[in-house]
Design a protein around this motif. Sequence first.
Motif, PDB file in Angstrom:
ATOM      1  N   ARG A  92      20.861  80.797  52.586  1.00  0.00           N
ATOM      2  CA  ARG A  92      20.501  81.439  51.312  1.00  0.00           C
ATOM      3  C   ARG A  92      20.099  82.907  51.494  1.00  0.00           C
ATOM      4  NH1 ARG A  92      16.677  77.733  48.507  1.00  0.00           N
ATOM      5  NH2 ARG A  92      16.524  79.517  47.116  1.00  0.00           N
ATOM      6  N   GLY A 115      17.817  78.872  41.301  1.00  0.00           N
ATOM      7  CA  GLY A 115      17.909  77.590  42.000  1.00  0.00           C
ATOM      8  C   GLY A 115      18.662  76.574  41.154  1.00  0.00           C
ATOM      9  N   ASP A 116      19.111  75.495  41.788  1.00  0.00           N
ATOM     10  CA  ASP A 116      19.816  74.455  41.027  1.00  0.00           C
ATOM     11  C   ASP A 116      18.863  73.751  40.058  1.00  0.00           C
ATOM     12  OD1 ASP A 116      18.864  73.699  43.672  1.00  0.00           O
ATOM     13  OD2 ASP A 116      19.596  71.677  43.275  1.00  0.00           O
ATOM     14  N   GLY A 117      17.617  73.544  40.489  1.00  0.00           N
ATOM     15  CA  GLY A 117      16.644  72.930  39.580  1.00  0.00           C
ATOM     16  C   GLY A 117      16.403  73.814  38.369  1.00  0.00           C
ATOM     17  N   GLU A 118      16.240  75.095  38.617  1.00  0.00           N
ATOM     18  CA  GLU A 118      16.084  76.075  37.539  1.00  0.00           C
ATOM     19  C   GLU A 118      17.261  76.014  36.562  1.00  0.00           C
ATOM     20  OE1 GLU A 118      14.041  78.638  36.553  1.00  0.00           O
ATOM     21  OE2 GLU A 118      15.506  79.570  35.210  1.00  0.00           O
ATOM     22  N   LEU A 139      11.854  81.233  39.733  1.00  0.00           N
ATOM     23  CA  LEU A 139      10.600  80.974  40.461  1.00  0.00           C
ATOM     24  C   LEU A 139      10.855  80.182  41.747  1.00  0.00           C
ATOM     25  CD1 LEU A 139       8.569  78.207  38.557  1.00  0.00           C
ATOM     26  CD2 LEU A 139      11.050  78.361  38.687  1.00  0.00           C
ATOM     27  N   ASN A 165      20.802  73.962  46.647  1.00  0.00           N
ATOM     28  CA  ASN A 165      20.392  73.190  47.835  1.00  0.00           C
ATOM     29  C   ASN A 165      20.248  71.711  47.513  1.00  0.00           C
ATOM     30  OD1 ASN A 165      18.077  73.193  46.339  1.00  0.00           O
ATOM     31  ND2 ASN A 165      16.784  74.265  47.842  1.00  0.00           N
ATOM     32  N   ASN A 183       5.767  76.253  27.276  1.00  0.00           N
ATOM     33  CA  ASN A 183       5.597  76.799  28.634  1.00  0.00           C
ATOM     34  C   ASN A 183       6.246  78.165  28.785  1.00  0.00           C
ATOM     35  OD1 ASN A 183       4.878  76.639  31.515  1.00  0.00           O
ATOM     36  ND2 ASN A 183       7.100  76.608  31.781  1.00  0.00           N
ATOM     37  N   ALA A 227      11.870  79.609  45.637  1.00  0.00           N
ATOM     38  CA  ALA A 227      12.609  80.127  46.783  1.00  0.00           C
ATOM     39  C   ALA A 227      13.493  81.333  46.458  1.00  0.00           C
ATOM     40  CB  ALA A 227      13.446  79.010  47.392  1.00  0.00           C
ATOM     41  N   HIS A 285      18.222  70.224  45.794  1.00  0.00           N
ATOM     42  CA  HIS A 285      16.824  69.760  45.819  1.00  0.00           C
ATOM     43  C   HIS A 285      15.930  70.700  45.008  1.00  0.00           C
ATOM     44  CE1 HIS A 285      18.363  67.758  49.460  1.00  0.00           C
ATOM     45  NE2 HIS A 285      17.446  66.844  49.212  1.00  0.00           N
ATOM     46  N   TYR A 286      14.798  70.157  44.589  1.00  0.00           N
ATOM     47  CA  TYR A 286      13.683  70.973  44.124  1.00  0.00           C
ATOM     48  C   TYR A 286      12.905  71.368  45.365  1.00  0.00           C
ATOM     49  CZ  TYR A 286      14.721  68.873  39.536  1.00  0.00           C
ATOM     50  OH  TYR A 286      15.328  68.465  38.373  1.00  0.00           O
ATOM     51  N   GLY A 287      13.235  72.514  45.928  1.00  0.00           N
ATOM     52  CA  GLY A 287      12.673  72.883  47.217  1.00  0.00           C
ATOM     53  C   GLY A 287      11.179  73.117  47.163  1.00  0.00           C
ATOM     54  N   GLU A 288      10.771  73.856  46.147  1.00  0.00           N
ATOM     55  CA  GLU A 288       9.398  74.336  46.062  1.00  0.00           C
ATOM     56  C   GLU A 288       8.381  73.201  45.952  1.00  0.00           C
ATOM     57  OE1 GLU A 288       9.321  77.488  46.542  1.00  0.00           O
ATOM     58  OE2 GLU A 288       7.128  77.559  46.509  1.00  0.00           O
ATOM     59  N   THR A 289       8.816  72.077  45.430  1.00  0.00           N
ATOM     60  CA  THR A 289       7.865  71.001  45.130  1.00  0.00           C
ATOM     61  C   THR A 289       7.940  69.851  46.122  1.00  0.00           C
ATOM     62  OG1 THR A 289       9.545  70.250  43.567  1.00  0.00           O
ATOM     63  CG2 THR A 289       7.670  71.448  42.660  1.00  0.00           C
ATOM     64  N   MET A 294       9.925  78.500  34.297  1.00  0.00           N
ATOM     65  CA  MET A 294      11.061  77.753  34.829  1.00  0.00           C
ATOM     66  C   MET A 294      12.050  77.437  33.704  1.00  0.00           C
ATOM     67  SD  MET A 294      11.150  74.349  37.236  1.00  0.00           S
ATOM     68  CE  MET A 294      12.722  73.667  37.750  1.00  0.00           C
TER      69      MET A 294
HETATM   70  C1  LIG Z   1       8.396  73.801  33.607  1.00  0.00           C
HETATM   71  C2  LIG Z   1       8.123  73.538  35.049  1.00  0.00           C
HETATM   72  N1  LIG Z   1       8.382  72.327  35.581  1.00  0.00           N
HETATM   73  C3  LIG Z   1       8.174  72.114  36.888  1.00  0.00           C
HETATM   74  C4  LIG Z   1       7.674  73.094  37.686  1.00  0.00           C
HETATM   75  C5  LIG Z   1       7.429  72.845  39.156  1.00  0.00           C
HETATM   76  N2  LIG Z   1       8.446  73.528  39.969  1.00  0.00           N
HETATM   77  C6  LIG Z   1       8.240  74.743  40.514  1.00  0.00           C
HETATM   78  S1  LIG Z   1       9.509  75.267  41.449  1.00  0.00           S
HETATM   79  C7  LIG Z   1      10.362  73.845  41.133  1.00  0.00           C
HETATM   80  C8  LIG Z   1      11.654  73.543  41.793  1.00  0.00           C
HETATM   81  C9  LIG Z   1      12.634  74.602  41.723  1.00  0.00           C
HETATM   82  O1  LIG Z   1      13.821  74.087  42.246  1.00  0.00           O
HETATM   83  P1  LIG Z   1      15.069  75.009  42.395  1.00  0.00           P
HETATM   84  O2  LIG Z   1      15.220  75.841  41.171  1.00  0.00           O
HETATM   85  O3  LIG Z   1      16.242  74.171  42.782  1.00  0.00           O
HETATM   86  O4  LIG Z   1      14.655  75.995  43.572  1.00  0.00           O
HETATM   87  P2  LIG Z   1      14.674  75.761  45.164  1.00  0.00           P
HETATM   88  O5  LIG Z   1      13.257  75.885  45.618  1.00  0.00           O
HETATM   89  O6  LIG Z   1      15.237  74.419  45.448  1.00  0.00           O
HETATM   90  O7  LIG Z   1      15.546  76.838  45.692  1.00  0.00           O
HETATM   91  C10 LIG Z   1       9.661  73.006  40.285  1.00  0.00           C
HETATM   92  C11 LIG Z   1      10.148  71.686  39.816  1.00  0.00           C
HETATM   93  C12 LIG Z   1       7.391  74.339  37.096  1.00  0.00           C
HETATM   94  N3  LIG Z   1       6.894  75.380  37.795  1.00  0.00           N
HETATM   95  N4  LIG Z   1       7.630  74.535  35.784  1.00  0.00           N
END
Ligand SMILES: Cc1ncc(C[n+]2csc(CCOP(=O)(O)OP(=O)(O)O)c2C)c(N)n1
Lengths: 193, 179
Positions: A4, A71-74, A24, A100, B87, A26, A102-106, A47
């Motif tokens: 990355r 991020g993919d979670g984002e 937010l 990745n 949020n 990584a 995954h939700y890396g940060e959590t 997020m």
């Molecule tokens: C609305 C909200 N839900 C959950 C979270 C907790 N949270 C912070 S970072 C994150 C994961 C991010 O995953 P991704 O975007 O894939 O980034 P990665 O770290 O995997 O690169 C989560 C679930 C948050 N900050 N805000």
Amino acid sequence: MLDRREICAEVLRDRGPMLCVASLGAAAWDITAIGDGPQNLPLWGGMGGAAMIGLGLALAQPEVPVLVIAGDGEMLMAVGSLATIAHQAPRNLAVLVLDNEHYGETGMQATATRHGTDLLVMAQGAGISRTRRIASLDDVRALRAEALAMQGPLFALAKIDPAPKPLVLPPREGALLQARMREHLLGPSAHTA
Amino acid sequence: MESAPNAQATWPDDLYDLLKRHGIRQVALVPDAGHARLIRRCEADNDLRVVTVTTEEEGVALMQGAWLGGQKAVLLMQSSGVGNCINMLSLSAIHRCPMPMIVTMRGDFGEFNPAQVPMGQATQAVLEAMGTIVHRADRAEDVIPTAEATLKLAFNTFRPAATLIGQRVLGAKTFGKDD
Ligand SMILES: Cc1ncc(C[n+]2csc(CCOP(=O)(O)OP(=O)(O)O)c2C)c(N)n1
Ligand SMILES: [Mg+2]
């Protein structure tokens, strides 16, 4: 699998006027590791908002290329915004997802992309016609060239090595992060308007 | 169209003029009948970018991006949409970003539809919980001064601010059951 930080270093090399919004966690640490400055907005919250912040910025500054690194979670939290972006069709906006799976940060919980969800197909389904799978640093260079040439809206997806990277934190004061980008774009009048 | 101001009401057109006077350039919205005339006026204006979002929180993030790039934006929505924003309104507190919102109320004065009541009754509390300065307009003649105060508060003091246009101004939607 791609690294990355190498992707971010390549897409932000010789970036010229390109602005970068990073989601937010990584992605924000990644762009900061490459080099922090007023052309970057690393997010500490909101997020699901990164792509839409990129859209508002791209519409406000139509002559400046804007890159969103998410991020993919984002991105999964904000798939609707892909339709909004397709409809607005700003040629100066590119979205790059660092997937990745995954939700890396959590704590590295699996995301839907781990189970077959393909964000690139979702972007196409939303109506973004210029999409690119990133499988090499050459692909990253091609994305950067297209983004700088403002041939968007662009959507790119890179499957990346999920191994975590060292934390490189940007300033935590959001007012500073916003003000420095506004001043970069608008000059000192950014603070007196 | 129901739950929309009658044709004699001038405030929807006056709201359009107000947005122009304050230099608004991006208008984010999920449609509401109460905003229909204002939306038509905005769509007919080439200097205003109307961004129809899939959920209201996208509009909050759009306002953040617009301000970063030096443009003023506003979010138009129905009271139910406020719940979708909670949020994302953090962005305003994080960066001190102006975020003006003009909200048409449901679940309010004379509501017919039970489904509108929970979020309608929570709208003001939810906005205030996220640091938004909220003013209500419950008479047609209050809409413009209140919305103007909202725009000034947002852009001069860098925070979220909202005008809630009461259902008393809009009329309650009755699905044809008028008695
Ligand atoms: C609305 C909200 N839900 C959950 C979270 C907790 N949270 C912070 S970072 C994150 C994961 C991010 O995953 P991704 O975007 O894939 O980034 P990665 O770290 O995997 O690169 C989560 C679930 C948050 N900050 N805000
Ligand atoms: Mg991830």
